[in-house]
Design an enzyme around this catalytic site. Structure first.
Site, mmCIF file in Angstrom:
data_model
loop_
_atom_site.group_PDB
_atom_site.id
_atom_site.type_symbol
_atom_site.label_atom_id
_atom_site.label_comp_id
_atom_site.label_asym_id
_atom_site.label_seq_id
_atom_site.Cartn_x
_atom_site.Cartn_y
_atom_site.Cartn_z
ATOM 1 N N LYS A 35 0.543 -1.403 -0.136
ATOM 2 C CA LYS A 35 -0.275 0.120 0.338
ATOM 3 C C LYS A 35 1.335 0.977 0.176
ATOM 4 O O LYS A 35 2.141 0.916 0.323
ATOM 5 C CB LYS A 35 -0.707 0.190 1.562
ATOM 6 C CG LYS A 35 -0.374 0.203 2.209
ATOM 7 C CD LYS A 35 -0.867 -0.235 3.944
ATOM 8 C CE LYS A 35 -0.272 -0.443 5.379
ATOM 9 N NZ LYS A 35 -0.846 -0.400 6.580
ATOM 10 N N TYR A 252 17.534 29.078 10.150
ATOM 11 C CA TYR A 252 15.410 29.729 10.801
ATOM 12 C C TYR A 252 15.404 29.923 12.196
ATOM 13 O O TYR A 252 15.903 28.681 13.005
ATOM 14 C CB TYR A 252 13.833 28.979 10.097
ATOM 15 C CG TYR A 252 14.832 29.378 8.779
ATOM 16 C CD1 TYR A 252 14.194 31.016 8.059
ATOM 17 C CD2 TYR A 252 14.283 28.582 7.651
ATOM 18 C CE1 TYR A 252 13.696 31.073 6.750
ATOM 19 C CE2 TYR A 252 13.952 28.984 5.884
ATOM 20 C CZ TYR A 252 13.712 30.461 6.141
ATOM 21 O OH TYR A 252 13.627 30.570 4.279
HETATM 22 C C1 LIG Z 1 -0.134 -1.842 6.908
HETATM 23 C C2 LIG Z 1 -0.738 -3.015 7.686
HETATM 24 C C3 LIG Z 1 0.400 -4.259 7.414
HETATM 25 C C4 LIG Z 1 1.139 -4.803 7.078
HETATM 26 O O1 LIG Z 1 2.300 -4.172 8.088
HETATM 27 P P1 LIG Z 1 3.688 -3.898 9.339
HETATM 28 O O2 LIG Z 1 3.366 -3.565 10.271
HETATM 29 O O3 LIG Z 1 3.984 -2.996 7.608
HETATM 30 O O4 LIG Z 1 4.183 -5.060 8.814
HETATM 31 C C5 LIG Z 1 -0.937 -5.050 7.412
HETATM 32 N N1 LIG Z 1 -2.205 -5.489 7.820
HETATM 33 C C6 LIG Z 1 -2.810 -4.367 7.667
HETATM 34 C C7 LIG Z 1 -4.320 -4.394 7.756
HETATM 35 C C8 LIG Z 1 -2.478 -3.167 7.605
HETATM 36 O O5 LIG Z 1 -2.643 -1.640 7.078
#
Ligand SMILES: *Cc1c(COP(=O)(O)O)cnc(C)c1O
Length: 356
Positions: A35, A252
């Site tokens: 994702k 800054y």
């Molecule tokens: C993002 C996600 C994962 C992966 O989690 P990690 O901590 O990156 O391994 C697994 N399951 C769901 C539902 C997620 O949204």
């Protein structure tokens, strides 16, 4: 020479990390979680190195279709399911697997006319209290789903709230298994932390994300100890040097004032590239393999590092901001965030370079 900031994507490291995930998974199948454009690495860039995965998991329908567009026929799971009926039909047409976490999705799924039945992952809220149905609703929902001609199979799914922390997974795993076993469904629960630490949570499908990209999900075990290698290295070069006298300030807000003579390197990278603006003075960076610390506020296009102890470096010297030799987790911890956020926030103006 163009502006020197770049993100190197090391596909060999990704292959290594995917193999580590496969090894831990044993008999369970692995959804590589890609994702958010492959956690910011670029989905199409990384897919060729994820051949070891048994499937892919995304949140965005566009990414799922992109995977299908690459002629990958493996299972692709939509972690939040569909957002409207059109997406549901598209998901069915493309043979996607869908999570359902909310009553409206189930009503839509049961009422729809679909080109082919779908694999449905019934998301159960076992304590995360984010998405999903309460355990008491599951048996009835399962019954309605399996009797629908739109449903090919139902998989029990949950997400762990503290697999990387003190509470672990058993308090959530137990109610999940109590539901899944009598219903005879497959189980899909483990994120990276659960995959690495809790074999009892593996079930039929695991869902590792962050570990694939070479970052440790734990505070108390680092990536190297887990056999993981960083996939993204964010690096740039020094484009200017300043010699400070005691009393001179930097950047800054004049938040840093030298109390002695110092030599400061100005690096062509800033929050406009995705480097965290909140990184405080002392956040680690690497110059010629040596660890240095940042100085003062991060700007949009530049940040400063203390090179007082490194007389041999100067304008043009390469600076690693995270990645090879400097785990992104360390920069994240210094900046009050997590590796996930830094990796997903590298901006569009940063050129990506793929190393095979
Ligand atoms: C993002 C996600 C994962 C992966 O989690 P990690 O901590 O990156 O391994 C697994 N399951 C769901 C539902 C997620 O949204």
């Amino acid at each position: 020479m163009p502006r020197p900031v770049e993100a190197i994507i090391d596909l060999q490291a990704l292959r290594n990390n995917a193999a580590v995930a496969k090894r831990h998974a044993g008999d369970a199948k692995v959804f590589a979680v890609v994702k958010a454009n492959g956690y910011g690495h670029g989905l199409e860039r990384i897919l060729p190195a994820l051949g070891a995965a048994d499937g892919f998991a995304v949140v965005e329908l566009e990414l799922a279709l992109c995977i299908r567009g690459c002629e990958i026929t493996k299972p692709v799971l939509l972690l939040e399911g569909f957002f409207d009926e059109k997406e549901l039909v598209t998901a069915s047409k493309n043979g996607l697997h869908i999570a359902v976490h909310e009553a409206k999705q189930i009503e839509m799924l049961l009422a729809a006319r679909l080109p082919q039945p779908l694999s449905v992952y019934l998301k159960i809220n076992t304590g995360m209290n984010r998405l999903g149905f309460m355990p008491g609703q599951v048996a009835e929902l399962h019954g309605r789903l399996v009797s629908s001609e739109n449903v090919r199979e139902v998989v029990a799914m949950t997400h762990f709230a503290d697999a990387d922390g003190k509470r672990g997974v058993d308090w959530q795993l137990q109610p999940l298994m109590q539901l899944a076993e009598p219903l005879g469904t497959k189980v899909c629960a483990a994120n990276s932390a659960a995959l690495l630490r809790y074999p009892q949570s593996h079930g039929d499908w695991v869902r590792p994300g962050i570990m694939l990209y070479g970052a440790s999900p734990f505070d108390d075990v680092n990536a190297e100890q887990l056999g993981l290698q960083p996939v993204m290295t964010l690096r740039s070069r020094m484009i200017d040097i300043q010699d400070l006298q005691p009393g001179d300030s930097v950047g800054y807000g004049c938040t840093f004032t030298a109390d002695k003579a110092m030599r400061i390197g100005v690096v062509a990278a800033g929050y406009g590239d995705g480097y965290p603006r909140h990184a405080p003075t002392g956040t680690p960076a690497l110059v010629g393999g040596q660890r240095v610390g940042t100085i003062g506020h991060v700007s949009m296009d530049t940040l400063c590092i203390d090179i007082s102890e490194l007389p041999d470096v100067g304008v043009g010297s390469e600076v690693t901001l995270w990645g090879e030799g400097l785990p992104v987790e360390q920069v994240a911890a210094s900046s009050g965030t997590v590796s996930y956020e830094l990796l997903t926030k590298v901006t569009a103006r940063v050129p990506f370079i793929v190393r095979n």
